[in-house]
Structure formats: structure tokens, C-alpha cells
Scaffold this motif. Structure first.
Motif, PDB file in Angstrom:
ATOM      1  N   UNK A  20      69.669  73.310  85.226  1.00 56.52           N
ATOM      2  CA  UNK A  20      69.746  71.851  85.248  1.00 56.52           C
ATOM      3  C   UNK A  20      70.469  71.281  84.026  1.00 56.52           C
ATOM      4  N   UNK A  21      70.236  71.762  82.789  1.00 53.12           N
ATOM      5  CA  UNK A  21      71.001  71.212  81.651  1.00 53.12           C
ATOM      6  C   UNK A  21      72.512  71.406  81.793  1.00 53.12           C
ATOM      7  N   UNK A  22      72.915  72.550  82.342  1.00 56.07           N
ATOM      8  CA  UNK A  22      74.344  72.776  82.536  1.00 56.07           C
ATOM      9  C   UNK A  22      74.899  71.846  83.610  1.00 56.07           C
ATOM     10  N   UNK A  23      74.086  71.560  84.611  1.00 58.11           N
ATOM     11  CA  UNK A  23      74.510  70.611  85.638  1.00 58.11           C
ATOM     12  C   UNK A  23      74.723  69.231  85.042  1.00 58.11           C
ATOM     13  N   UNK A  24      73.838  68.824  84.139  1.00 60.80           N
ATOM     14  CA  UNK A  24      74.000  67.526  83.481  1.00 60.80           C
ATOM     15  C   UNK A  24      75.273  67.492  82.645  1.00 60.80           C
ATOM     16  N   UNK A  25      75.597  68.596  81.989  1.00 59.56           N
ATOM     17  CA  UNK A  25      76.836  68.658  81.205  1.00 59.56           C
ATOM     18  C   UNK A  25      78.042  68.433  82.099  1.00 59.56           C
ATOM     19  N   UNK A  26      78.082  69.110  83.236  1.00 59.00           N
ATOM     20  CA  UNK A  26      79.219  68.990  84.148  1.00 59.00           C
ATOM     21  C   UNK A  26      79.306  67.579  84.715  1.00 59.00           C
ATOM     22  N   UNK A  27      78.170  67.030  85.160  1.00 60.44           N
ATOM     23  CA  UNK A  27      78.182  65.688  85.746  1.00 60.44           C
ATOM     24  C   UNK A  27      78.593  64.634  84.728  1.00 60.44           C
ATOM     25  N   UNK A  28      78.068  64.742  83.504  1.00 55.77           N
ATOM     26  CA  UNK A  28      78.379  63.735  82.485  1.00 55.77           C
ATOM     27  C   UNK A  28      79.820  63.836  82.018  1.00 55.77           C
ATOM     28  N   UNK A  29      80.381  65.052  82.004  1.00 56.29           N
ATOM     29  CA  UNK A  29      81.755  65.232  81.549  1.00 56.29           C
ATOM     30  C   UNK A  29      82.755  64.525  82.454  1.00 56.29           C
ATOM     31  N   UNK A  30      82.395  64.284  83.708  1.00 59.27           N
ATOM     32  CA  UNK A  30      83.311  63.650  84.658  1.00 59.27           C
ATOM     33  C   UNK A  30      82.911  62.201  84.947  1.00 59.27           C
ATOM     34  N   UNK A  31      82.156  61.582  84.040  1.00 60.18           N
ATOM     35  CA  UNK A  31      81.789  60.174  84.171  1.00 60.18           C
ATOM     36  C   UNK A  31      82.513  59.341  83.125  1.00 60.18           C
ATOM     37  N   UNK A  32      82.788  58.090  83.478  1.00 60.39           N
ATOM     38  CA  UNK A  32      83.313  57.160  82.499  1.00 60.39           C
ATOM     39  C   UNK A  32      82.158  56.607  81.671  1.00 60.39           C
ATOM     40  N   UNK A  33      82.490  55.924  80.584  1.00 62.05           N
ATOM     41  CA  UNK A  33      81.446  55.366  79.738  1.00 62.05           C
ATOM     42  C   UNK A  33      80.627  54.321  80.494  1.00 62.05           C
ATOM     43  N   UNK A  34      81.278  53.567  81.403  1.00 64.90           N
ATOM     44  CA  UNK A  34      80.548  52.575  82.188  1.00 64.90           C
ATOM     45  C   UNK A  34      79.600  53.237  83.183  1.00 64.90           C
ATOM     46  N   UNK A  35      80.017  54.364  83.754  1.00 66.91           N
ATOM     47  CA  UNK A  35      79.171  55.054  84.729  1.00 66.91           C
ATOM     48  C   UNK A  35      77.934  55.673  84.098  1.00 66.91           C
ATOM     49  N   UNK A  36      77.961  55.922  82.781  1.00 70.85           N
ATOM     50  CA  UNK A  36      76.792  56.491  82.116  1.00 70.85           C
ATOM     51  C   UNK A  36      75.591  55.563  82.184  1.00 70.85           C
ATOM     52  N   UNK A  37      75.839  54.248  82.127  1.00 67.40           N
ATOM     53  CA  UNK A  37      74.738  53.281  82.133  1.00 67.40           C
ATOM     54  C   UNK A  37      74.400  52.780  83.522  1.00 67.40           C
ATOM     55  N   UNK A 231      77.101  55.068  67.245  1.00 67.34           N
ATOM     56  CA  UNK A 231      76.608  55.499  68.543  1.00 67.34           C
ATOM     57  C   UNK A 231      77.092  56.897  68.866  1.00 67.34           C
ATOM     58  N   UNK A 232      76.816  57.317  70.081  1.00 76.91           N
ATOM     59  CA  UNK A 232      77.182  58.652  70.533  1.00 76.91           C
ATOM     60  C   UNK A 232      78.068  58.521  71.763  1.00 76.91           C
ATOM     61  N   UNK A 233      79.223  59.164  71.721  1.00 72.97           N
ATOM     62  CA  UNK A 233      80.104  59.189  72.892  1.00 72.97           C
ATOM     63  C   UNK A 233      79.670  60.352  73.780  1.00 72.97           C
ATOM     64  N   UNK A 234      78.658  60.089  74.607  1.00 70.44           N
ATOM     65  CA  UNK A 234      78.097  61.176  75.398  1.00 70.44           C
ATOM     66  C   UNK A 234      79.112  61.752  76.376  1.00 70.44           C
ATOM     67  N   UNK A 235      79.960  60.891  76.935  1.00 72.11           N
ATOM     68  CA  UNK A 235      80.916  61.413  77.913  1.00 72.11           C
ATOM     69  C   UNK A 235      81.921  62.354  77.247  1.00 72.11           C
TER      70      UNK A 235
END
Length: 269
Positions: A20-37, A231-235
Motif C-alpha cells: 500500500x505505501x508503494x501504491x500511494x507513491x505511484x498515485x501521488x507521483x501522477x497527481x497535480x498539486x490541486x488534485x492532492x487536496x 511547506x512540502x511539495x508532496x507531488x
């Protein structure tokens, strides 16, 4: 059937928790900053974007990846070379105080690495090796207690008759090591190489302390620098983590048989 179903259910749950943590890495890597929220962390962003990966690859991140590859290759080569010589000496050569010296050296494995960080840094500073490749590599290039212990235990499992026969034929210790022992030590050497590659690639604390410039910065430190006081640039951080994860996944895919063998051999500890 009920026991088998329960077993597979538990294994499936364990695999999901591990992946699951690796899945979150993959999903978050392909999101924009707006999609994170606006999107749940476990859901993909629609439409997915590759802008994060492109931004990371367009900057200095490829240099940090190359630095990490060079560091990992040099540390692995040094570990295999010096660890093999030291382990052979402890396993086969006879000299006064051999066993006492060996167990004193192995006992250092009980000392947390964080305890030795400050003394190592002070030594590197006195030698003017801070923020240099020498300072980054030297403390871990000449072998490790665990690697020497692993190779020594493997050397001790080899038949002594092979060494005696080679000695009767006139071979010296170096010839015996290189031509007789090393070809039989491929499983142990593969185990040590895999362990060293993974630990070197994921090394963070020592590179963070000893390096500060782009010329010696490695990938783990580069990802950590994406977190600022604002802040943190999570994407972007997840995009960098995905790039760092790909080589380790490739190592696992191509060397999974050796990795399984390494799990068996590490039971010698």
C-alpha cells in the motif's frame, strides 16, 4: 479448505499492507498539486499527469541519481574486496589473537550507527574531507562487521581438504583464495552484494551529514530537500521517490533468486 482459505486471506492482507505505501507513491507521483487536496490519497488523480516526473528529470535530479549509482557501485566493490580478504584471514589464517580480535570487531554491530556519526564527522573534518567523495565513501568502503561475519561463516563451511590439496601443489594463501575459495563463494558474495546495494542506495543519515553540495548529493538527500520551512511539495517528493524506487524494483525482478538465497544465507547469523 477453511485453513487454506484463512492462510491465503492472511497472506493477501499482509501483501496489501506491504504494497500500500508503494501504491500511494505511484498515485501521488501522477497527481497535480490541486488534485492532492481534492482527491483521496488512495484514489488516482484524473486525468493523471507526468509533469511531476518531467520537472524532476529536467532539473538536477538526474545528477543526484548518477551520484547515488556511483556511490553504490564503489561501496559494493569495496565491501566485496576488503570484506573477502578480512573474512578469509579470520576463517583460515592462524595468528595470535585471531578469535579475540574477530569477536571484538563483530561486537561493534551492537553499537548503533548514530553513536559513531559524530566521531566519524569530526575525523572527516580534521582530514578536510567534508563534502567530498572521500568523506562520503571511506568510512564504509573497507568492509563492515556484518559482511565479514557472513563471509567468515561461509568460508568455515568449505572443506579444509580443498585448501590442503592446493597447498600441497605449492599454492600460497593468495592463490588459494583467488583460485579455490572465491569460485565457491559466489552465493555468499551475491548475498553480500545485494545487501550492500540496497543499504547503500537507501543510505540517508551519513550522506546528509557529510555532504552539502550538488556534486556529492545523493538521491535520498535530494528528496529530503524538497521539504522546506514553508511547506512540502508532496507531488514532487513522490515523483522523486518513484524514480528512486524503479532501480530497486529492477534489482528485485532480475535478482529475485539471489535475494531468496540471501535470505537463507543470512540465517547463518
Amino acid at each position: 479448505m477453511a485453513k487454506r482459505f484463512l492462510l491465503y486471506a492472511v497472506l493477501t492482507l499482509g501483501a496489501f499492507v506491504s504494497l500500500f505505501p508503494y501504491l500511494l507513491v505511484v498515485l501521488t507521483a501522477f497527481k497535480t498539486q490541486a488534485q492532492l487536496s481534492t482527491t483521496a490519497p488512495w484514489l488516482p488523480g484524473l486525468p493523471p499527469t507526468t509533469a511531476n516526473l518531467a520537472e524532476m528529470l529536467a532539473g538536477d535530479f538526474p545528477r543526484y541519481v548518477l551520484n547515488t549509482v556511483v556511490m553504490t557501485a564503489l561501496l559494493t566493490a569495496g565491501q566485496l574486496l576488503f570484506t573477502t580478504f578480512a573474512a578469509y584471514a579470520f576463517a583460515r589464517l592462524r595468528f595470535r589473537g585471531r578469535d579475540v580480535l574477530f569477536w571484538l570487531y563483530v561486537a561493534t554491530m551492537m553499537v548503533p550507527s548514530a553513536v559513531t556519526m559524530i566521531p566519524l564527522f569530526l575525523i572527516m573534518r580534521e582530514l578536510d574531507l567534508v563534502n567530498t567523495w572521500y568523506g562520503l565513501l571511506v568510512p564504509y568502503l573497507l568492509g563492515s562487521p556484518y559482511g565479514i561475519f557472513l563471509m567468515r561463516q561461509f568460508f568455515k563451511t568449505l572443506p579444509a581438504g580443498l585448501e590442503e590439496a592446493a597447498r600441497i601443489d605449492g599454492a600460497g594463501p593468495m592463490t588459494i583464495l583467488l583460485r579455490v575459495m572465491l569460485p565457491l563463494c559466489r552465493p555468499a558474495l551475491g548475498t553480500l552484494a545485494i545487501i550492500t546495494v540496497i543499504s547503500s542506495w537507501n543510505s540517508f543519515l551519513w550522506p546528509l551529514i557529510i555532504t552539502s553540495g550538488d556534486d556529492t548529493r545523493v538521491i535520498t538527500v535530494a528528496i529530503a530537500t524538497l521539504k522546506s520551512g514553508i511547506g512540502v511539495d508532496y507531488h514532487l517528493m513522490m515523483a522523486g521517490s518513484l524514480i528512486a524506487l524503479v532501480p530497486m524494483v529492477a534489482v528485485f525482478i532480475f535478482f529475485q533468486k539471489h535475494i531468496v538465497r540471501s535470505v537463507v544465507l543470512t540465517g547463518l547469523k
